[in-house]
Design a protein around this motif. Structure first.
Motif, PDB file in Angstrom:
ATOM      1  N   UNK A  32     -79.054  26.844-101.010  1.00  0.00           N
ATOM      2  CA  UNK A  32     -79.579  25.782-101.872  1.00  0.00           C
ATOM      3  C   UNK A  32     -80.527  24.917-101.034  1.00  0.00           C
ATOM      4  N   UNK A  33     -81.719  24.724-101.520  1.00  0.00           N
ATOM      5  CA  UNK A  33     -82.685  23.849-100.836  1.00  0.00           C
ATOM      6  C   UNK A  33     -82.322  22.406-101.146  1.00  0.00           C
ATOM      7  N   UNK A  34     -81.691  21.755-100.160  1.00  0.00           N
ATOM      8  CA  UNK A  34     -81.166  20.405-100.364  1.00  0.00           C
ATOM      9  C   UNK A  34     -82.130  19.388 -99.720  1.00  0.00           C
ATOM     10  N   UNK A  35     -82.549  18.435-100.482  1.00  0.00           N
ATOM     11  CA  UNK A  35     -83.384  17.329 -99.948  1.00  0.00           C
ATOM     12  C   UNK A  35     -82.525  16.083 -99.841  1.00  0.00           C
ATOM     13  N   UNK A  36     -82.876  15.292 -98.845  1.00  0.00           N
ATOM     14  CA  UNK A  36     -82.102  14.048 -98.610  1.00  0.00           C
ATOM     15  C   UNK A  36     -83.004  13.042 -97.891  1.00  0.00           C
ATOM     16  N   UNK A  37     -82.569  11.850 -97.773  1.00  0.00           N
ATOM     17  CA  UNK A  37     -83.334  10.775 -97.103  1.00  0.00           C
ATOM     18  C   UNK A  37     -82.450  10.062 -96.099  1.00  0.00           C
ATOM     19  N   UNK A  38     -82.975   9.978 -94.844  1.00  0.00           N
ATOM     20  CA  UNK A  38     -82.296   9.193 -93.800  1.00  0.00           C
ATOM     21  C   UNK A  38     -83.248   8.028 -93.450  1.00  0.00           C
ATOM     22  N   UNK A  39     -82.793   6.822 -93.544  1.00  0.00           N
ATOM     23  CA  UNK A  39     -83.654   5.641 -93.319  1.00  0.00           C
ATOM     24  C   UNK A  39     -83.316   4.971 -91.978  1.00  0.00           C
ATOM     25  N   UNK A  40     -84.376   4.288 -91.427  1.00  0.00           N
ATOM     26  CA  UNK A  40     -84.152   3.562 -90.146  1.00  0.00           C
ATOM     27  C   UNK A  40     -85.029   2.290 -90.126  1.00  0.00           C
ATOM     28  N   UNK A  41     -84.517   1.234 -89.577  1.00  0.00           N
ATOM     29  CA  UNK A  41     -85.276  -0.021 -89.372  1.00  0.00           C
ATOM     30  C   UNK A  41     -85.165  -0.422 -87.901  1.00  0.00           C
ATOM     31  N   UNK A  51     -84.239  14.813 -88.572  1.00  0.00           N
ATOM     32  CA  UNK A  51     -82.939  15.383 -89.012  1.00  0.00           C
ATOM     33  C   UNK A  51     -82.933  16.876 -88.753  1.00  0.00           C
ATOM     34  N   UNK A  52     -81.833  17.299 -88.279  1.00  0.00           N
ATOM     35  CA  UNK A  52     -81.649  18.741 -88.041  1.00  0.00           C
ATOM     36  C   UNK A  52     -80.354  19.187 -88.728  1.00  0.00           C
ATOM     37  N   UNK A  53     -80.435  20.129 -89.701  1.00  0.00           N
ATOM     38  CA  UNK A  53     -81.647  20.671 -90.338  1.00  0.00           C
ATOM     39  C   UNK A  53     -82.377  19.587 -91.131  1.00  0.00           C
ATOM     40  N   UNK A  54     -83.611  19.866 -91.408  1.00  0.00           N
ATOM     41  CA  UNK A  54     -84.428  18.871 -92.081  1.00  0.00           C
ATOM     42  C   UNK A  54     -84.167  18.903 -93.580  1.00  0.00           C
ATOM     43  N   UNK A  55     -84.563  17.850 -94.242  1.00  0.00           N
ATOM     44  CA  UNK A  55     -84.481  17.789 -95.697  1.00  0.00           C
ATOM     45  C   UNK A  55     -85.305  18.933 -96.285  1.00  0.00           C
ATOM     46  N   UNK A  56     -84.759  19.581 -97.315  1.00  0.00           N
ATOM     47  CA  UNK A  56     -85.441  20.694 -97.952  1.00  0.00           C
ATOM     48  C   UNK A  56     -85.065  22.043 -97.357  1.00  0.00           C
ATOM     49  N   UNK A  57     -84.274  22.028 -96.317  1.00  0.00           N
ATOM     50  CA  UNK A  57     -83.841  23.270 -95.695  1.00  0.00           C
ATOM     51  C   UNK A  57     -83.007  24.081 -96.699  1.00  0.00           C
ATOM     52  N   UNK A  58     -83.070  25.416 -96.612  1.00  0.00           N
ATOM     53  CA  UNK A  58     -82.253  26.289 -97.469  1.00  0.00           C
ATOM     54  C   UNK A  58     -80.866  26.381 -96.864  1.00  0.00           C
TER      55      UNK A  58
END
Length: 429
Positions: A32-41, A51-58
């Motif tokens: 499943x190609x999963x997308x996600x968001x990691x935020x930083x300030x 991110x490893x694996x990156x967002x959108x990775x299968x």
């Protein structure tokens, strides 16, 4: 003088990972190609995130840990991690063969049937279990095979089909021996079925039936049929006959009915007539025996006229025993006999002869003219003799003025006999 003021950024950026993620595998695949968001300030502006694996990775089926790092460019980094779980919720595709029909193996009631059930899965292969398994010795009849495919991820699929094994071997039927004659069809068929040995490979209790064609010359067919409709037959030949039957039976003496003692049987000829028949034909004419105590005699056959009416005669003489004679008539066919009987009441102690009524000539010939005559038996001649018995009888003239007489039950010691006509009471004899 001069100096430097160095301000050092020693504060790591603030990084935020999403919560653990669970998704289903994409249709037809195992990822499943999963997308996600990691935020930083960061206190000094922005920070880059890797991110490893990156967002959108299968992401493959299973649980994968995503490690994320925020870097503020000043040598400060921060990390966070979360899991991505891809669930395989797609059952395998299973394919059963069409229903299978085979014959039982020669000499047996089973067939080792092999078959193939296939399965595919989005995440590789799937194991298949069939009950009964391929190669099983399937019995005669229809057996349902249930097959299950399992992809190892908790997903299963089922299919089923039928294996039918046909029994094409007829029962073994061996004929025995039955009697040559039976009195009815039911008894003959029962005997034929009992005499037949039946064995079937696949049916412990095949049905056995019997049918009959004919009677006097009967053919009985015994057929054994197993549960699969296979059958075999044997035949028997016999005779099915009803016993002979009797019609009218007469016993006549001097035009008198002496059967069953309607009249006394005296000396002379008893004519016996018997009507007898048999559906399959009599075996010759009936036989007639006459029994009085220890004495047995037989009647003489005269003719079969008209056909089916058998005529006999029996001569009664002075030596014939007095008393009741039992007359037994026995008729036989080729299988059995039937009997009937009647009685004759015998009195053979008789006086017979002719008398002449002097000067009397009867008129008419059909019937002959009659005269009533009184006979007296005495124990001696002369007027002093004792009277032993008196008969009053109507006599028919034989010729002219001559009449024949027969007097039954003559007393012992009779030495004299006289006669007179009642119409004159004079000795005109």
């Amino acid at each position: 003088c001069s100096f430097t003021v160095t301000v050092v950024d020693n504060q790591p950026p603030a990084i935020t990972c999403p919560a653990n993620i669970t998704v289903n595998a994409a249709p037809g695949v195992c990822t499943s190609n999963v997308t996600f968001t990691v935020t930083a300030t960061d206190n000094c502006g922005s920070a880059s995130v890797v991110s490893v694996p990156a967002s959108g990775f299968a992401f493959p089926v299973g649980t994968t840990t995503v490690n994320s790092t925020a870097d503020d460019g000043h040598g400060n980094t921060s990390q966070c991690s979360f899991t991505v779980t891809v669930v395989d919720n797609q059952p395998p595709a299973i394919t059963c063969p069409a229903n299978i029909t085979v014959n039982a193996a020669d000499g047996g009631c089973t067939s080792n049937v092999t078959f193939s059930v296939t399965a595919t899965d989005n995440c590789g292969s799937a194991s298949v279990v069939s009950v009964p398994a391929s190669g099983f010795a399937f019995p005669v009849g229809s057996t349902t095979v249930n097959s299950t495919a399992n992809d190892g991820h908790g997903n299963t699929s089922q299919c089923s089909f039928m294996v039918t094994v046909l029994d094409i071997t007829p029962p073994s039927v061996i004929a025995g021996t039955i009697a040559a004659c039976y009195t009815n069809q039911a008894a003959a068929e029962a005997a034929a079925k009992a005499a037949t040995t039946v064995h079937d490979l696949c049916d412990t209790n095949p049905s056995v039936t019997a049918s009959t064609v004919g009677s006097c010359s009967a053919t009985i067919t015994v057929t054994a049929t197993d549960a699969s409709g296979n059958y075999a037959s044997v035949q028997y030949h016999t005779q099915i006959m009803s016993p002979p039957v009797f019609g009218t039976i007469t016993a006549i003496q001097n035009a008198a009915n002496v059967k069953d003692c309607h009249a006394t049987t005296v000396q002379g000829t008893v004519n016996i007539s018997v009507q007898a028949s048999d559906a399959c034909g009599l075996l010759g004419q009936p036989g007639i025996s006459l029994v009085n105590g220890l004495v047995t005699e037989t009647a003489t056959f005269d003719s079969d006229s008209p056909t089916g009416t058998f005529n006999y005669h029996w001569n009664v003489t002075p030596a014939t025993s007095n008393g009741t004679w039992t007359v037994t008539i026995t008729a036989s066919d080729s299988c059995q006999s039937a009997s009937t009987s009647f009685n004759l009441c015998m009195n053979s102690a008789q006086l017979s002869g002719q008398v002449q009524l002097e000067g009397f000539v009867g008129t008419g010939t059909i019937p002959l003219h009659t005269r009533t005559v009184t006979f007296v038996a005495t124990d001696g001649p002369g007027t002093n003799a004792n009277v032993l018995k008196i008969w009053t009888v109507a006599l028919s003239n034989v010729s002219g003025d001559t009449f024949a007489y027969t007097l039954s039950d003559a007393p012992a010691g009779t030495l004299g006999l006289s006669a007179k006509t009642d119409w004159t009471l004079r000795s005109k004899v």
